[in-house]
Design a protein around this motif. Structure first.
Motif, PDB file in Angstrom:
ATOM      1  N   GLN A  64      -8.432   0.079  -9.633  1.00 38.51           N
ATOM      2  CA  GLN A  64      -7.603  -0.250  -8.478  1.00 38.51           C
ATOM      3  C   GLN A  64      -6.980   1.032  -7.953  1.00 38.51           C
ATOM      4  O   GLN A  64      -6.320   1.768  -8.693  1.00 38.51           O
ATOM      5  CB  GLN A  64      -6.494  -1.230  -8.850  1.00 38.51           C
ATOM      6  N   THR A 104       0.760   8.346  -3.364  1.00 39.08           N
ATOM      7  CA  THR A 104      -0.412   7.863  -2.633  1.00 39.08           C
ATOM      8  C   THR A 104      -1.060   8.931  -1.757  1.00 39.08           C
ATOM      9  O   THR A 104      -2.215   8.795  -1.370  1.00 39.08           O
ATOM     10  CB  THR A 104      -0.034   6.681  -1.719  1.00 39.08           C
ATOM     11  N   ASN A 125      -0.214   9.404   1.261  1.00 39.72           N
ATOM     12  CA  ASN A 125      -0.084   8.994   2.666  1.00 39.72           C
ATOM     13  C   ASN A 125       0.975   9.809   3.389  1.00 39.72           C
ATOM     14  O   ASN A 125       2.062  10.049   2.864  1.00 39.72           O
ATOM     15  CB  ASN A 125       0.276   7.509   2.755  1.00 39.72           C
ATOM     16  N   LEU A 167       4.367  -0.793  -5.075  1.00 38.05           N
ATOM     17  CA  LEU A 167       2.932  -0.885  -5.368  1.00 38.05           C
ATOM     18  C   LEU A 167       2.649  -1.891  -6.494  1.00 38.05           C
ATOM     19  O   LEU A 167       1.497  -2.245  -6.735  1.00 38.05           O
ATOM     20  CB  LEU A 167       2.396   0.484  -5.800  1.00 38.05           C
ATOM     21  N   TYR A 177      -4.465   3.003  -5.201  1.00 32.27           N
ATOM     22  CA  TYR A 177      -3.227   2.716  -4.481  1.00 32.27           C
ATOM     23  C   TYR A 177      -3.101   3.598  -3.234  1.00 32.27           C
ATOM     24  O   TYR A 177      -3.457   4.772  -3.254  1.00 32.27           O
ATOM     25  CB  TYR A 177      -2.031   2.935  -5.401  1.00 32.27           C
ATOM     26  N   GLY A 178      -2.576   3.000  -2.182  1.00 32.86           N
ATOM     27  CA  GLY A 178      -2.354   3.762  -0.961  1.00 32.86           C
ATOM     28  C   GLY A 178      -3.250   3.305   0.166  1.00 32.86           C
ATOM     29  O   GLY A 178      -4.155   2.486  -0.013  1.00 32.86           O
ATOM     30  N   ASP A 179      -2.979   3.854   1.335  1.00 32.82           N
ATOM     31  CA  ASP A 179      -3.718   3.506   2.543  1.00 32.82           C
ATOM     32  C   ASP A 179      -4.719   4.627   2.840  1.00 32.82           C
ATOM     33  O   ASP A 179      -4.314   5.760   3.112  1.00 32.82           O
ATOM     34  CB  ASP A 179      -2.728   3.352   3.703  1.00 32.82           C
ATOM     35  N   GLN A 188       0.828  -1.212   0.000  1.00 29.29           N
ATOM     36  CA  GLN A 188       0.000   0.000   0.000  1.00 29.29           C
ATOM     37  C   GLN A 188       0.865   1.266   0.000  1.00 29.29           C
ATOM     38  O   GLN A 188       0.350   2.371   0.113  1.00 29.29           O
ATOM     39  CB  GLN A 188      -0.920   0.023   1.221  1.00 29.29           C
TER      40      GLN A 188
END
Lengths: 75, 383
Positions: free
Chosen positions: B291, B149, B151, B343, B293-295, B121
């Motif tokens: 899809q 992402t 984050n 990723l 990506y990331g948290d 992630q």
């Protein structure tokens, strides 16, 4: 005969600008001029005052914790 | 046109930014190059900008902020200025090439580099940092927020670690300056590298670096400084130590206007973009084949959503969005190769949507519909 003058010198232009701002805010006398050749031919700014203002100004500078390099009396 | 490329550069800029730049062009001379009114006007403007940036970042001394061209220059300055052969530096796989490439060069010169891994992630685990410390560890360099992402890194844990081991902590704040509330005076951040043209809403070509009092960096560039003319060496006093040549006064004027804009709005209001991000994230996952990506478990993140759609190339999706829908996004690898490898997107890249408070829910809905349309179309075997 030219009157004697006192200048405050600085390490950096930034220090000079901080000095100018603080003096203006506090209503203190003086102004920025180019470095007098009597001190040095190098670039830079100094704060010009009269000898009579010297002690009062430096007292304020100490209280305001203003940085400077030197104080020079010019004949 | 709908602009969702705010992580690349914010757009539109507040009108006062352009006005300040125009004014600077009309009244500002070259700072520190004389005592005439135009030169002093430039010096006063620059000093004003230093003071307001120091205040904005919670720094104690405006002279510890030097102006650079961008975050990349600041990071080069921080890394090449602090590391020597034989030193060890810790970093992460979430870094941008503005950190990675200087580190690769330093590695060739004898600096040891440890990359903390990112998971699938894109999240780095900072729970066992002590395992990575060596006797020669000197620096920890960290991007505060991933430009892929969005984050945020666990900066509190890293700060505590750096304090305990007396490491120099360098923060890449390219995405977070103007977004995250820094309090440098009380933090363990020793060097903050920022750009002016993203969340600070300034123009491109202006950035800066904060260096903690007492810390000396070897400058990347030396030359004219407006002081100490006859010295063979460049001044060591900040900020002139890190500034040589004529400064970008119109850029600094624009940056100052941008900072004032951010301060007038307040970070809380500006961060309504978090709501937009959350809305977009929740809706975009309903698009078939998407899809992301990331948290997204924590809403405290930069306003970025990177995604791919089925087998469509990210560059193709971004191009169609631009050409047919007027939507601006950023495809490809985002100059963050190690993170894309983590990723699993090193061969596809990703389409990055990034938002600001100037974007609207209606714009997001339009983009979401465009993505639905894209997946409904026959791309000749792409999907």
């Amino acid at each position: 005969m030219r009157e004697s003058r006192v200048v405050v010198t600085f390490h950096t232009t930034t220090e000079a600008m901080a000095w100018e701002r603080a003096c203006k805010q506090a209503g203190l006398p003086g102004r920025l001029i180019a470095m007098p050749v009597q001190i040095s031919a190098e670039c830079g700014l100094v704060w010009l005052i009269t000898p009579q203002d010297r002690e009062d100004l430096l007292g304020h500078a100490k209280r305001l914790r203003l940085g400077y390099k030197d104080v020079v009396e010019l004949e | 046109m709908i602009y969702f490329d705010q992580a690349a550069t914010s757009y539109p800029k507040p009108p006062e930014v352009a006005e300040a730049m125009m004014q600077a062009l009309s009244y500002a001379g070259n700072s520190g190059r004389g005592s005439h009114e135009l030169s002093l006007a430039a010096s006063r403007l620059i000093f004003e900008a230093r003071c307001e940036l120091a205040d904005f970042f919670g720094a104690e001394d405006p002279s510890r902020i030097a102006f650079t061209a961008n975050a990349t220059e600041s990071l080069n300055l921080a890394l090449f200025g602090s590391l020597n052969p034989g030193d060890h530096v810790i970093t992460t796989e979430t870094e941008h090439n503005s950190v990675l490439r200087p580190l690769y060069r330093l590695e060739e010169e004898g600096v040891e580099v440890t990359f903390l891994p990112a998971d699938g992630q894109g999240v780095v685990d900072f729970s066992s940092l002590d395992d990575y410390v060596r006797a020669n560890t000197k620096v920890f360099v960290l991007t505060h927020a991933s430009n892929v992402t969005g984050n945020l890194a666990d900066i509190e844990t890293v700060e505590e670690f750096c304090r305990r081991h007396q490491l120099i902590l360098i923060i890449d704040a390219a995405q977070t300056a103007g977004f995250y509330p820094y309090h440098l005076k009380s933090s363990a951040i020793d060097i903050l590298c920022f750009t002016g043209h993203k969340a600070l809403y300034g123009p491109q070509g202006i950035g800066g670096i904060y260096v903690r009092p007492g810390l000396f960096l070897r400058p990347l560039k030396i030359g004219g400084s407006g002081i100490q003319t006859f010295s063979k060496t460049h001044p060591i006093q900040m900020p002139e130590a890190l500034e040589s040549g004529t400064l970008n006064v119109p850029g600094i004027a624009g940056l100052l206007a941008g900072v004032r804009y951010v301060q007038a709005k307040g970070l809380d209001e500006l961060r309504r973009e978090e709501e937009l991000t959350s809305y977009f994230y929740n809706k975009v996952r309903e698009v078939p084949g998407v899809q992301v990506y990331g948290d997204f478990s924590d809403s405290n993140r930069c306003p970025i959503v990177a995604l791919n759609i089925g087998g469509l190339e990210s560059s193709f999706v971004s191009q169609v969005l631009a050409d047919e829908y007027g939507i601006c996004t950023r495809p490809g690898g985002h100059c963050a190769p190690l993170l894309h490898i983590a990723l699993g997107t090193e061969n596809t890249g990703a389409v990055r949507f990034s938002f600001s408070h100037m974007n609207t829910k209606e714009e997001l809905d339009f983009a979401l519909q465009a993505l639905h349309d894209l997946t409904d179309r026959d791309w000749g075997g792409f999907l």
